[in-house]
Design an enzyme around this catalytic site. Sequence first.
Site, short mmCIF file in Angstrom:
data_model
loop_
_atom_site.label_atom_id
_atom_site.label_comp_id
_atom_site.label_asym_id
_atom_site.label_seq_id
_atom_site.Cartn_x
_atom_site.Cartn_y
_atom_site.Cartn_z
N LYS A 165 0.86 -1.19 0.00
CA LYS A 165 0.00 0.00 0.00
C LYS A 165 0.88 1.23 0.00
CE LYS A 165 -4.47 0.79 0.14
NZ LYS A 165 -5.52 -0.04 -0.46
N THR A 213 -15.83 -4.48 -8.12
CA THR A 213 -15.99 -4.78 -6.69
C THR A 213 -17.45 -5.17 -6.40
OG1 THR A 213 -14.20 -3.24 -6.23
CG2 THR A 213 -15.53 -3.92 -4.35
N SER A 262 -8.15 -6.19 -11.16
CA SER A 262 -6.83 -5.56 -11.34
C SER A 262 -5.82 -6.61 -11.81
CB SER A 262 -6.33 -4.96 -10.02
OG SER A 262 -7.12 -3.85 -9.70
P1 NAD Z 1 -17.64 5.97 -2.90
O1 NAD Z 1 -17.02 7.20 -2.40
O2 NAD Z 1 -17.82 5.78 -4.37
O3 NAD Z 1 -19.09 5.78 -2.24
C1 NAD Z 1 -19.34 5.84 -0.87
C2 NAD Z 1 -20.84 5.91 -0.66
O4 NAD Z 1 -21.12 5.88 0.73
C3 NAD Z 1 -21.50 7.18 -1.20
O5 NAD Z 1 -22.75 6.85 -1.79
C4 NAD Z 1 -21.73 8.00 0.07
O6 NAD Z 1 -22.84 8.88 -0.05
C5 NAD Z 1 -22.04 6.89 1.03
N1 NAD Z 1 -21.90 7.30 2.43
C6 NAD Z 1 -21.00 8.13 3.00
N2 NAD Z 1 -21.28 8.28 4.31
C7 NAD Z 1 -22.35 7.50 4.56
C8 NAD Z 1 -23.12 7.21 5.71
N3 NAD Z 1 -22.85 7.78 6.89
N4 NAD Z 1 -24.14 6.35 5.60
C9 NAD Z 1 -24.45 5.79 4.40
N5 NAD Z 1 -23.78 6.03 3.29
C10 NAD Z 1 -22.75 6.87 3.37
O7 NAD Z 1 -16.76 4.78 -2.28
P2 NAD Z 1 -16.69 3.28 -2.78
O8 NAD Z 1 -15.56 3.15 -3.74
O9 NAD Z 1 -18.05 2.80 -3.15
O10 NAD Z 1 -16.22 2.55 -1.45
C11 NAD Z 1 -17.12 2.20 -0.40
C12 NAD Z 1 -16.43 1.27 0.57
O11 NAD Z 1 -15.96 0.11 -0.12
C13 NAD Z 1 -15.19 1.84 1.28
O12 NAD Z 1 -15.13 1.26 2.56
C14 NAD Z 1 -14.04 1.34 0.43
O13 NAD Z 1 -12.83 1.28 1.16
C15 NAD Z 1 -14.56 -0.06 0.10
N6 NAD Z 1 -13.93 -0.67 -1.08
C16 NAD Z 1 -13.99 -0.08 -2.30
C17 NAD Z 1 -13.43 -0.72 -3.39
C18 NAD Z 1 -13.55 -0.14 -4.78
O14 NAD Z 1 -13.13 -0.82 -5.74
N7 NAD Z 1 -14.11 1.03 -4.97
C19 NAD Z 1 -12.76 -1.95 -3.23
C20 NAD Z 1 -12.70 -2.51 -1.95
C21 NAD Z 1 -13.30 -1.85 -0.88
#
Ligand code: NAD
Length: 424
Positions: A103, A195, A363
């Site tokens: 990371k 994902t 990936s």
């Molecule tokens: P993103 O920023 O695209 O979306 C996050 C979403 O969560 C948004 O819709 C936001 O409005 C919502 N949100 C924020 N605060 C909130 C709350 N208090 N209650 C409910 N919803 C809330 O992020 P993402 O890429 O979708 O990632 C989401 C999670 O998944 C994170 O924990 C991230 O680490 C994990 N993740 C993402 C990926 C990826 O490929 N994008 C891979 C593995 C893990």
Amino acid sequence: MNDMLKTAQNTIIKTGKAMGLAQDVIDRLVQPDGIHEFTLQVKMDNGKNKLFTAFRIQHNDNLGPYKGGIRFHPNVSRDEVQALATLMSIKCAVAGLPYGGGKGGIIFNPKEMSEGELERISKEYVRAIASIIGPTKDVPAPDVNTNGQIMKWMLDELIKINKKQLKKADLEKLKATFTGKPVKFGGTLGRTEATGRGGVAITEALLSKLKKEKSEMKVAVQGFGNVGYYFAKIASDRGMKIVAVSDSKGGVTGEKSLDIEKIMNCKKEKGEVAGCYCVGGVCDIQQGKKITNGELLELPVDILVPAALENVINKENMHKIQARIIIEMANGPVSEEAYDYLTKKGVLIVPDVLANSGGVAVSYLEWFQNMKGQVWSEEKVNKKLFGMMSDAFEEIWQTYTKEKSSLKQAAFETAIRRIIRKAK
Ligand code: NAD
């Protein structure tokens, strides 16, 4: 030591002990191979130089090159990067990928920078890490606040550094150093949805073990970003009933399955999901109503999918959770205490290291195409992803049913077994 690092290390120690591993083997799994810390000096638009602290932490490469994203955020810290690198070793091993965990991160707020400053910071970072990354050494990717454009800048800089000493064919392979690139610069189709799609594949594999019909499953999804939206959309397209979704401002629920695309169009218009229950065709849901994020988690659904933030299911609300299946699509959405409590109550919780490993799996498919000079169709990528996810699920399920512990313990055990089998 920060909490995330403590939890990651404790889970490895606990699992290692349960597996009867010797202390020196456990210690080696906990300690990263290398912690690289740099000071970057970058010229800002006002002509002055500014210093930035940056990291690349390489946790374990028994299974293959280190793999993991690069994060730009003011709260980046060495402990956080180390925790995320450790969890990447586990996640890659869980998904059956020939990768170890790594990371990277730079401590700053990218939202305060101009595009030119962002490009110069990204390129300076690559100059710092150039000798320790490469297609067979360490393969970074986007993470919080980094994207395809930033990967492209980084790759351009790496090519510039290596141009003189590498042959043309090797320069071409250098593309495989970064994943999550824009498609026209060697990125893969299917990565954006990967994902969410991987999570649906895992959910279907679990339902098939439980002999449950997916069309009978009521599902609530918290978070409507990259992960939550695609999970909800793909699960709905494949026949599950999505009865509630939410974003940071709240959500909507209905008796019948929600129309995920209409809700996304409405969110784009209004800026939020809450209130979107009565727009266009979504008005067909007579019982549709607004709910808070807290209420969504406590709905009487079959499957709960926290896909937004960490720690949303915790000791405060764990007694009120009604779902019998939880798919951890966000990282760490169920606290350790809530995980143990709910598992004891018979709730099946698919851990994040398995549930959201679809992103890193695709990936790997991007890296593979770059290494072989191939370009695959989206259909081929999606099919491969489904296969990889169901294989990953199968072995963890076998361990889980044999040991009768939890899916998390089974996932960590499977990962650790694979990592130590390849120890040098
Ligand atoms: P993103 O920023 O695209 O979306 C996050 C979403 O969560 C948004 O819709 C936001 O409005 C919502 N949100 C924020 N605060 C909130 C709350 N208090 N209650 C409910 N919803 C809330 O992020 P993402 O890429 O979708 O990632 C989401 C999670 O998944 C994170 O924990 C991230 O680490 C994990 N993740 C993402 C990926 C990826 O490929 N994008 C891979 C593995 C893990």
